[in-house]
Design an enzyme around this catalytic site. Structure first.
Site, mmCIF file in Angstrom:
data_model
loop_
_atom_site.group_PDB
_atom_site.id
_atom_site.type_symbol
_atom_site.label_atom_id
_atom_site.label_comp_id
_atom_site.label_asym_id
_atom_site.label_seq_id
_atom_site.Cartn_x
_atom_site.Cartn_y
_atom_site.Cartn_z
ATOM 1 N N HIS A 75 -33.512 6.127 5.038
ATOM 2 C CA HIS A 75 -32.135 5.791 4.646
ATOM 3 C C HIS A 75 -31.243 5.687 5.878
ATOM 4 C CE1 HIS A 75 -32.861 7.674 0.404
ATOM 5 N NE2 HIS A 75 -33.642 6.635 0.668
ATOM 6 N N HIS A 77 -33.319 12.255 -5.814
ATOM 7 C CA HIS A 77 -33.538 13.456 -4.997
ATOM 8 C C HIS A 77 -32.908 14.679 -5.643
ATOM 9 C CE1 HIS A 77 -33.964 10.804 -1.147
ATOM 10 N NE2 HIS A 77 -34.959 10.635 -1.990
ATOM 11 N N GLU A 87 -35.169 10.404 3.927
ATOM 12 C CA GLU A 87 -33.798 10.368 4.440
ATOM 13 C C GLU A 87 -33.744 9.656 5.797
ATOM 14 O OE1 GLU A 87 -31.469 10.960 2.506
ATOM 15 O OE2 GLU A 87 -32.018 12.585 1.171
ATOM 16 N N GLU A 115 -27.153 10.978 6.039
ATOM 17 C CA GLU A 115 -28.613 10.913 6.020
ATOM 18 C C GLU A 115 -29.267 11.756 7.112
ATOM 19 O OE1 GLU A 115 -29.894 9.769 3.448
ATOM 20 O OE2 GLU A 115 -28.443 8.350 2.645
ATOM 21 N N GLU A 123 -30.282 9.011 -4.110
ATOM 22 C CA GLU A 123 -29.648 10.330 -4.058
ATOM 23 C C GLU A 123 -29.755 11.024 -5.419
ATOM 24 O OE1 GLU A 123 -28.995 11.316 -1.152
ATOM 25 O OE2 GLU A 123 -28.647 9.464 -0.071
ATOM 26 N N GLU A 141 -27.105 16.165 -2.003
ATOM 27 C CA GLU A 141 -27.462 14.890 -2.623
ATOM 28 C C GLU A 141 -26.333 14.367 -3.505
ATOM 29 O OE1 GLU A 141 -30.154 13.001 -2.022
ATOM 30 O OE2 GLU A 141 -30.863 14.470 -0.569
#
Length: 189
Positions: free
Chosen positions: A67, A168, A64, A35, A165, A135
């Site tokens: 995360h 993204h 991120e 991350e 993910e 990702e």
């Protein structure tokens, strides 16, 4: 520009102390496809990308960091009541000696974080393909950690991260198509 709400993006629950799982999660904290690397990569790339996708890199880059906060919370909860013997048995003895229970940016093998993880070519399409790959690698890592985990509470949070993910990756794929259309119309490159 920045608004921080003092709660996690998604609730983090852990059934019990489990330093072995914490060691695996360290990969997503300070590893090459973790991350931190992703957040820094996207927030750096936004300065050399066309206006049409700057917002996307900014949005995903800041997410991120959310995360990263979730991963840190998971690691903390998995190790908070661990004894030095449990940490050693989980392969975290070296970490304990150097940092006690403090988090440190390194991968699951103990290799320290390096800025070499942050890719930026300066070519918008090449950079977005790098982002898609990052990702997808993070998605795969989350799945492998889920496969190794026997904690349904932890897995709930990991599944959430895995799904983000995927989102993204899809958003970056859409951005590639937008930029290819722009390139083909000769608006840049």
């Amino acid at each position: 520009m920045w608004y921080y709400e003092k709660k996690l993006q998604y609730p983090v629950k852990v059934r019990e102390c489990n330093p072995r799982l914490a060691k695996f999660l360290v990969e997503q904290y300070g590893g090459a496809d973790g991350e931190l690397a992703s957040a820094l990569r996207y927030l750096n790339q936004r300065y050399t990308i066309p206006d049409k996708v700057i917002g996307l890199l900014n949005d995903i880059g800041t997410e991120e960091f959310a995360h990263l906060e979730m991963i840190a919370t998971m690691i903390y909860k998995l190790t908070k009541d661990a004894t030095p013997e449990q940490l050693k048995a989980a392969g975290l003895g070296d970490h304990y000696v150097a940092h006690d229970s403090a988090l440190f940016y390194n991968n699951a093998s103990g290799v320290p974080f390096t800025t070499a993880y942050i890719q930026a070519k300066g070519d918008p399409i090449a950079d977005l393909y790098e982002d898609i790959a990052a990702e997808e690698k993070a998605r795969a890592t989350y799945q492998w950690i889920i496969d190794l985990s026997d904690d349904p509470d932890l897995n709930d949070g990991l599944k959430y991260l895995r799904e983000r993910e995927i989102v993204h990756s899809l958003r970056f794929r859409e951005a590639v198509e937008i930029l290819k259309e722009e390139r083909d119309r000769k608006k840049f490159f």
